[in-house]
Design an enzyme around this catalytic site. Structure first.
Site, PDB file in Angstrom:
ATOM      1  N   TYR A  68     -17.765  -7.390  -8.459  1.00  0.00           N
ATOM      2  CA  TYR A  68     -18.756  -7.110  -9.416  1.00  0.00           C
ATOM      3  C   TYR A  68     -18.252  -7.444 -10.655  1.00  0.00           C
ATOM      4  O   TYR A  68     -17.001  -7.860 -10.703  1.00  0.00           O
ATOM      5  CB  TYR A  68     -18.905  -5.402  -9.264  1.00  0.00           C
ATOM      6  CG  TYR A  68     -18.019  -4.627 -10.023  1.00  0.00           C
ATOM      7  CD1 TYR A  68     -17.631  -4.365 -11.175  1.00  0.00           C
ATOM      8  CD2 TYR A  68     -16.962  -4.280  -9.119  1.00  0.00           C
ATOM      9  CE1 TYR A  68     -16.598  -3.526 -11.669  1.00  0.00           C
ATOM     10  CE2 TYR A  68     -15.854  -3.430  -9.428  1.00  0.00           C
ATOM     11  CZ  TYR A  68     -15.772  -3.209 -10.972  1.00  0.00           C
ATOM     12  OH  TYR A  68     -14.756  -2.487 -11.345  1.00  0.00           O
ATOM     13  N   LYS A  69     -18.950  -7.643 -11.688  1.00  0.00           N
ATOM     14  CA  LYS A  69     -18.499  -8.085 -13.041  1.00  0.00           C
ATOM     15  C   LYS A  69     -18.514  -6.954 -13.945  1.00  0.00           C
ATOM     16  O   LYS A  69     -19.436  -6.033 -13.928  1.00  0.00           O
ATOM     17  CB  LYS A  69     -19.417  -8.925 -13.685  1.00  0.00           C
ATOM     18  CG  LYS A  69     -18.939 -10.284 -12.996  1.00  0.00           C
ATOM     19  CD  LYS A  69     -19.790 -11.519 -13.580  1.00  0.00           C
ATOM     20  CE  LYS A  69     -19.686 -12.846 -13.004  1.00  0.00           C
ATOM     21  NZ  LYS A  69     -20.436 -14.013 -13.685  1.00  0.00           N
ATOM     22  N   GLU A  70     -17.620  -6.546 -14.640  1.00  0.00           N
ATOM     23  CA  GLU A  70     -17.331  -5.497 -15.653  1.00  0.00           C
ATOM     24  C   GLU A  70     -17.271  -5.764 -17.173  1.00  0.00           C
ATOM     25  O   GLU A  70     -16.541  -6.966 -17.300  1.00  0.00           O
ATOM     26  CB  GLU A  70     -16.543  -4.307 -15.548  1.00  0.00           C
ATOM     27  CG  GLU A  70     -15.192  -4.636 -15.661  1.00  0.00           C
ATOM     28  CD  GLU A  70     -13.996  -3.358 -15.358  1.00  0.00           C
ATOM     29  OE1 GLU A  70     -13.330  -3.189 -15.866  1.00  0.00           O
ATOM     30  OE2 GLU A  70     -14.270  -2.836 -14.086  1.00  0.00           O
ATOM     31  N   LYS A  82     -11.283   4.500 -23.117  1.00  0.00           N
ATOM     32  CA  LYS A  82     -11.870   2.898 -22.827  1.00  0.00           C
ATOM     33  C   LYS A  82     -12.953   3.364 -21.885  1.00  0.00           C
ATOM     34  O   LYS A  82     -12.822   3.853 -21.088  1.00  0.00           O
ATOM     35  CB  LYS A  82     -10.855   2.484 -22.157  1.00  0.00           C
ATOM     36  CG  LYS A  82     -10.984   0.855 -21.610  1.00  0.00           C
ATOM     37  CD  LYS A  82      -9.900   0.404 -20.723  1.00  0.00           C
ATOM     38  CE  LYS A  82      -9.679  -1.172 -20.857  1.00  0.00           C
ATOM     39  NZ  LYS A  82      -8.252  -1.501 -19.966  1.00  0.00           N
TER      40      LYS A  82
END
Length: 160
Positions: A68-70, A82
């Site tokens: 996945y992209k975060e 964060k």
């Protein structure tokens, strides 16, 4: 409606030291090295570790090897917070419209701190059966690995 779950884990290390790990891109290297069954690979697609940084995260074989992209949406060095959000793949492919996770490092005393891990999520009504995928367990496992790392590196009887 956005839901949130959270947990607190004590780390036997000063908050500033723990934030030096959690608050930087070194954290990705730590995960790959110490928890390869959870995180196989983290690639920086854009950014330097600050807000807006985009990562491609590939899960370890223990979590099926999916990716996945975060995107880092908030980094507060003063409050040691964060927050990252999935922007493609992962939970979003399971019917989640939001999957955001974060860490806050809270000073307890000079020798220890608390890592407050949280997940915020929103799930499409038709995907309600996937609610069990909203979990803190990977974040708790990470906090425990960080604690073990600091215990082992601060104790001269152990090798890092």
């Amino acid at each position: 409606m956005v839901s949130e779950i959270s947990d607190e884990t004590e780390i036997k290390a000063p908050a500033a030291k723990v934030w030096e790990l959690y608050g930087t891109l070194e954290f990705a290297k730590f995960l790959q090295l110490h928890l390869p069954n959870i995180i196989h690979k983290v690639e920086v697609l854009h950014g330097d570790g600050g807000e807006g940084t985009l990562l491609l995260v590939t899960f370890g074989s223990g979590l099926g090897g999916a990716s996945y992209k975060e995107k880092y949406v908030k980094i507060d060095n003063e409050k040691r917070i964060k927050i990252a959000e999935m922007v493609e793949g992962g939970h979003l492919d399971l019917g989640f419209t939001l999957y955001r996770f974060g860490f806050q490092i809270i000073e307890k005393n000079e020798e220890s701190c608390i890592v407050k891990s949280s997940v915020q999520y929103e799930l499409k009504e038709e995907a309600a059966a996937n609610i069990s995928f909203a979990t803190l367990q990977p974040l708790i496992t990470i906090a425990q690995a960080v604690n073990n790392y600091f215990l082992n590196t601060q104790n001269p009887k152990h090798d890092p």
